[in-house]
Motif scaffolding. Structure first.
Motif, PDB file in Angstrom:
ATOM      1  N   ASN A   1      14.707   7.101 -10.139  1.00 52.79           N
ATOM      2  CA  ASN A   1      14.917   6.415  -8.864  1.00 52.79           C
ATOM      3  C   ASN A   1      15.886   7.183  -7.979  1.00 52.79           C
ATOM      4  O   ASN A   1      15.708   7.258  -6.758  1.00 52.79           O
ATOM      5  CB  ASN A   1      15.434   4.998  -9.094  1.00 52.79           C
ATOM      6  CG  ASN A   1      14.334   4.029  -9.492  1.00 52.79           C
ATOM      7  OD1 ASN A   1      13.189   4.182  -9.073  1.00 52.79           O
ATOM      8  ND2 ASN A   1      14.668   3.041 -10.310  1.00 52.79           N
ATOM      9  N   SER A   2      16.923   7.758  -8.600  1.00 57.12           N
ATOM     10  CA  SER A   2      17.884   8.545  -7.819  1.00 57.12           C
ATOM     11  C   SER A   2      17.259   9.837  -7.283  1.00 57.12           C
ATOM     12  O   SER A   2      17.777  10.429  -6.344  1.00 57.12           O
ATOM     13  CB  SER A   2      19.108   8.880  -8.675  1.00 57.12           C
ATOM     14  OG  SER A   2      18.783   9.814  -9.685  1.00 57.12           O
TER      15      SER A   2
ATOM     16  N   LYS B   1      14.344   9.836  -5.958  1.00 58.78           N
ATOM     17  CA  LYS B   1      13.350   9.349  -4.999  1.00 58.78           C
ATOM     18  C   LYS B   1      11.942   9.363  -5.590  1.00 58.78           C
ATOM     19  O   LYS B   1      10.967   9.650  -4.903  1.00 58.78           O
ATOM     20  CB  LYS B   1      13.387  10.178  -3.700  1.00 58.78           C
ATOM     21  CG  LYS B   1      14.752  10.310  -3.059  1.00 58.78           C
ATOM     22  CD  LYS B   1      15.319   8.954  -2.664  1.00 58.78           C
ATOM     23  CE  LYS B   1      16.677   9.117  -1.972  1.00 58.78           C
ATOM     24  NZ  LYS B   1      17.292   7.806  -1.658  1.00 58.78           N
TER      25      LYS B   1
END
Length: 201
Positions: free
Chosen positions: A54-55, A57
């Protein structure tokens, strides 16, 4: 470093853990515990992997992985529960999380290159396997059994943990930087314990 001894020790001592904590009628749950204990490292890895992805993207990739995991778990439960009951459900859970962890591993390998140091993993696995043998022997030793249910379990876990830590430390599985980090953590823990003891006294 933590997952392997936890899984092997939990599997070997599953019957003793269930017998110590619960009543005799819960004894069949030992086999379920011996299977489900292997879910811990894979579950932790794909949960951590989801946060990292998630970090980066890669939310769409993460959502796809978890959707497929849900479908896979549903299908495996349909296939395994009828013939195997709770044992089948346990295998379905572990296999689902193995698949999820593998997806995140290959995602990170494609993005960052090889991340797992298999030489270190093999050495840690060897130390954990020897610890498992020691735990099995200790759990059946008369001197340990004589300590009672809880005393026997605690003594087995503590001695087995010491065996693993010694073997892992001298196995060459850790780099110089990792050894320095472990020594720093140990020094801080000992210092904190000493301060608490002085405060208590």
């Amino acid at each position: 470093f933590l997952g392997l001894p936890l899984c092997i020790g939990g599997m070997v001592l599953a019957s003793k853990i269930i017998a110590t904590i619960y009543k005799p009628e819960y004894a069949p749950a030992a086999l379920v515990l011996a299977i489900l204990i292997w879910d811990i490292p894979f579950n932790v890895y794909h949960a951590f992997g989801g946060a990292v992805a998630n970090s980066m993207k890669r939310e769409h990739t993460v959502s796809n992985i978890f959707v497929v995991m849900s479908i896979l778990n549903f299908v495996l439960n349909l296939i395994l529960i009828i013939p195997l009951g709770m044992i089948g459900a346990s295998f379905a859970t572990v296999l689902t999380d193995v698949w999820g962890a593998a997806q995140f591993y290959f995602l990170f390998r494609y993005r960052f290159g090889a991340g797992l140091q298999f030489r270190s993993l093999i050495r840690l696995a060897g130390a954990a396997a020897i610890m498992g043998i020691a735990a099995y022997w200790l759990s059946h030793a008369d001197i340990i059994i004589g300590l009672g249910k809880w005393g026997s379990l605690i003594a087995t876990v503590v001695v087995s943990a010491v065996v693993y830590l010694v073997l892992a430390w001298y196995s060459g599985a850790f780099s110089t930087d990792e050894r320095t980090q472990f020594q720093g953590i140990a020094a801080r823990a000992i210092g904190m314990l000493r301060r608490k003891m002085r405060f208590a006294s």
